[in-house]
Each structure stands twice: as C-alpha cells, then as structure tokens.
Design a protein around this motif. Structure first.
Motif, PDB file in Angstrom:
ATOM      1  N   HIS A   1       2.973 -73.438 -60.499  1.00  0.00           N
ATOM      2  CA  HIS A   1       1.542 -73.101 -60.476  1.00  0.00           C
ATOM      3  C   HIS A   1       0.720 -73.972 -61.443  1.00  0.00           C
ATOM      4  O   HIS A   1      -0.398 -74.388 -61.120  1.00  0.00           O
ATOM      5  CB  HIS A   1       1.395 -71.616 -60.826  1.00  0.00           C
TER       6      HIS A   1
ATOM      7  N   HIS B   1      -2.444 -76.503 -60.776  1.00  0.00           N
ATOM      8  CA  HIS B   1      -3.746 -76.625 -61.468  1.00  0.00           C
ATOM      9  C   HIS B   1      -4.030 -78.094 -61.826  1.00  0.00           C
ATOM     10  O   HIS B   1      -5.143 -78.586 -61.648  1.00  0.00           O
ATOM     11  CB  HIS B   1      -3.761 -75.783 -62.736  1.00  0.00           C
TER      12      HIS B   1
ATOM     13  N   SER C   1      -5.894 -71.012 -68.526  1.00  0.00           N
ATOM     14  CA  SER C   1      -6.198 -70.031 -67.476  1.00  0.00           C
ATOM     15  C   SER C   1      -5.991 -68.636 -68.035  1.00  0.00           C
ATOM     16  O   SER C   1      -5.842 -68.455 -69.241  1.00  0.00           O
ATOM     17  CB  SER C   1      -5.292 -70.278 -66.269  1.00  0.00           C
TER      18      SER C   1
ATOM     19  N   ASP D   1      -7.649 -70.070 -59.277  1.00  0.00           N
ATOM     20  CA  ASP D   1      -6.492 -70.154 -58.389  1.00  0.00           C
ATOM     21  C   ASP D   1      -6.872 -70.401 -56.929  1.00  0.00           C
ATOM     22  O   ASP D   1      -7.772 -69.753 -56.388  1.00  0.00           O
ATOM     23  CB  ASP D   1      -5.667 -68.865 -58.491  1.00  0.00           C
TER      24      ASP D   1
HETATM   25 ZN    ZN Z   1      -3.896 -70.215 -62.296  1.00  0.00          ZN
END
Ligand code: ZN
Ligand code: KG4
Length: 356
Positions: free
Chosen positions: A119, A123, A153, A322
């Motif tokens: 993840h 980003h 984040s 996201d």
């Molecule tokens: Zn994120």
C-alpha cells in the motif's frame, strides 16, 4: 499492459483500470467509494469496514466494467485484462482479505497474472499517475533517482530512500501515532468530526498558527523517526483545561492552526535534513496527509530555499488519499520486473513494511 487493481486496506473500496503502452498511459478509469459509516464511530471499525468492502467491492467492479467495456459485464472486463492486482498490506487484516481474495479469484478464473501490492508503494506510485508530475517518466527518467519519499497517512509516517522502483530503504518511521492520526485525534478533541485532517486544515486557514506553542517531538533529534503521541497528549490536556473556550470559533481555529503548524514543522524539518544527508535528486511527498496545503507549500518553499537543485514532486490532491489507481501503477512497475504472485498461495500481510 492492462491492469485491473483493487484497494481495500482501510475504509475505501476502490478499483481501477490502467492500460500502459510503451511507457504511456493510453486508458485509465477508476472508482472509489469511501465508507461513510465510520463517521458515526469517529474512526474506522475494522469488522464494519470488512463487511462494507464485501458488499461494495462487487458494485465497484461492475461499475468499472461499465466504464471500460460499456456494460456491467465482468467476463468482458476479464478479457481486457492482463494482470489483476490488489493491496496485500499493510492495513486492516480483514479488509485486505476481501480485496486479495477477490483478486485471486478473478486471476484464477480469468487465467491472468496476479500481483499483491504494498500500500505504501502504491502511495508513492501515485506520482506517476495521469496528470501527476512523473507521468512522462513512466518509461524511465534520467536524474530522478535516488529519491527521498515522505509517506504520511492515517496509518503511516515514513521516510524512505528510493533507489529505483522496488528498491527502498527505510530511513525513519513513526514510533507511535502516524501524522494523519495526530490530525484525526486533534480534530476529535476539538469536536470537528472524522476524518480530521481536512477539518483541521479548513479551520486552520482562519486561525493563528503561532498562537499556541505545542510540542514538536523529535524534531531536532539526529535520527529520522517520528513521534506524535506526545503532541496529541499535550493537545488533549490543553483542550481539557480550556474546554469552556471550545464554543468560540476563534479559539478552535487557533488551536487547529497551531496543531497543524507543529505537525508540519516536524515533517518538513526531518524531510529537508534527510534530503540533504542522502544527497537525493528528488523528494516525493505522498499519502493522505500530502493533501494538506500547508505541508505542500512549506515543504516546497523550504526545499527550494535550502536545496534548490532537488526536484520536489507532489501528486495531485485527488490521488493523495487511498485509491486503486496508485495500486495499479505500483503493479505496473512490479510486473515490468516479471515478478508475480501465485493465486493459490498469496496471503495478506497487514504489517508489511517497505524497505526493511
Ligand atoms: Zn493510504
Ligand atoms: O492515505 P489515506 O487515505 O489512508 C491511509 O492509508 O491511512 O490517509 C488518510 C489520512 C487521514 O488521517 C486524514 O485525516 C488525512 O489523511 N488527511 C489529511 C488531509 N486530508 C486527509 N490530513 C491533513 N490535511 C489534509 N488536508
């Protein structure tokens, strides 16, 4: 290469379609649904999030099929895809599982390649998406690497050295709360709702950032780790002491502006110092908190003043929080190295750390 990507690591159910030919994005569609249900709890409830993903993701996928092939026909979409990708970690285990299990089922049924994406790497790769500063560098760019990446984040605050796609070294990480969490918790204390980051920056615009001197934890320490829990505690005690002033919008605006300033000061000081020490050519800002205007402006200004030869790259606001497009972009760079996952054995990895 044609990629279908899925993101379900937290409270966004998202899917994207990305078609890249000779280093150029020739087709791009994406859909994202934010789960509003968590607003009433003041934060993400993991079990609720997973259940919401299970019911929302099929709708997102048929909506994506409608955009790509003109009808909500999964089989037709499948014929247009070479690679299926999903976020494999870090994130909430049960939420990740919905996305990964969907992707492995589609990859197996359609006989397509499968990629489990990190993840955080997603980003970072948002900087290569359509309209982002590095879109023209998808096929490679001289003078881009090494790059320093600040990923901030709701779940992460990390400084990474990026030597190339897929080659990361972790320089620093938060020891407790993430930067986005500090925004969210301060907003909660001020009664501004969830998610707190956008609310804090909205109120901060009309406040005085120098009004209250909140702590800047670890700002001058030589290492690149972060810590935001002390700041959160300081804000909590301060707001409790002054709670009768919460009815005064000027007070709320001044606290919001002062908290935002404290967080931005720490992030910018550490990033500029890390950029100088590592002698990088580029600094990339990414993650939900990268949507914060004060952070973007301050980092751009300080880098330009102190390291004028370093290029500063920030993704468009719409790709900061996201989404699945960034996961598709990361999958593209992984697929270019020929490394794929096996649908029979792929597992979610909720604690997956990039660059360790
Ligand atoms: Zn994120
Ligand atoms: O990347 P993201 O969508 O989810 C995670 O991977 O965690 O980031 C969400 C975080 C939340 O903490 C939210 O409050 C924060 O990003 N955020 C902001 C802003 N927009 C979103 N923080 C500060 N200022 C903003 N404008």
């Amino acid at each position: 290469m044609r990629i279908l990507s899925i993101e379900t690591s937290c409270d966004e159910s998202a899917a994207a379609y990305l078609e890249i030919t000779r280093g150029r994005i020739v087709r791009f569609e994406h859909l994202v649904a934010t789960q509003a249900i968590h607003e009433k709890y003041g934060g993400v409830v993991p079990e609720v999030a997973a259940r919401e993903h299970s019911s929302t993701l099929p709708l997102i996928l048929s909506g994506l099929a409608e955009k790509v092939v003109g009808k909500p026909d999964g089989a037709a979409l499948g014929r247009r895809v070479d690679v299926v990708a999903a976020t494999r970690g870090p994130g909430l285990v049960t939420s990740l599982k919905v996305g990964v299990d969907t992707a492995r089922a589609l990859a197996a049924a359609w006989k397509k390649k499968l990629i489990g994406v990190n993840h955080i790497e997603g980003h970072i790769c948002s900087a290569w998406l359509p309209g982002a500063p590095l879109e023209a560098a998808i096929g490679g760019a001289k003078g881009l690497f090494p790059a320093l990446v600040l990923v901030v984040s709701g779940g992460h605050s990390e400084l990474l050295l990026m030597r190339n796609h897929g080659r990361y070294a972790l320089l620093g990480v938060t020891r407790d709360d993430a930067a986005g969490e500090a925004f969210d918790k301060a907003a909660k204390l001020l009664g501004l709702g969830y998610p707190g980051g956008p609310a804090i920056s909205r109120h901060a615009k009309d406040g005085d950032p120098a009004k209250y001197d909140f702590p800047r934890p670890m700002m001058r320490d030589p290492h690149f780790d972060f810590s935001f829990s002390g700041l959160k505690t300081a804000v909590r005690y301060f707001v409790q002491r002054e709670r009768e002033k919460l009815a005064d919008p000027r007070f709320v605006n001044d606290v919001a502006a002062s908290v935002e300033q404290a967080i931005v000061d720490v992030l910018v000081a550490k990033t500029v110092r890390a950029a100088r020490q590592t002698r990088v050519k580029t600094v990339i800002l990414a993650g939900g908190v990268a949507a914060n205007r004060k952070l973007r402006e301050t980092l751009a200004r300080d880098l330009a003043a102190e390291l004028p030869r370093v290029r500063f790259v920030e993704p468009p606001l719409s790709y900061c929080t996201d989404n699945a497009a960034m996961i598709g972009m990361a999958a593209f760079f992984r697929a270019s190295t020929g490394k794929f996952d096996d649908p029979r054995t792929i597992e979610v990895d909720p604690g997956w750390e990039l660059g360790r």
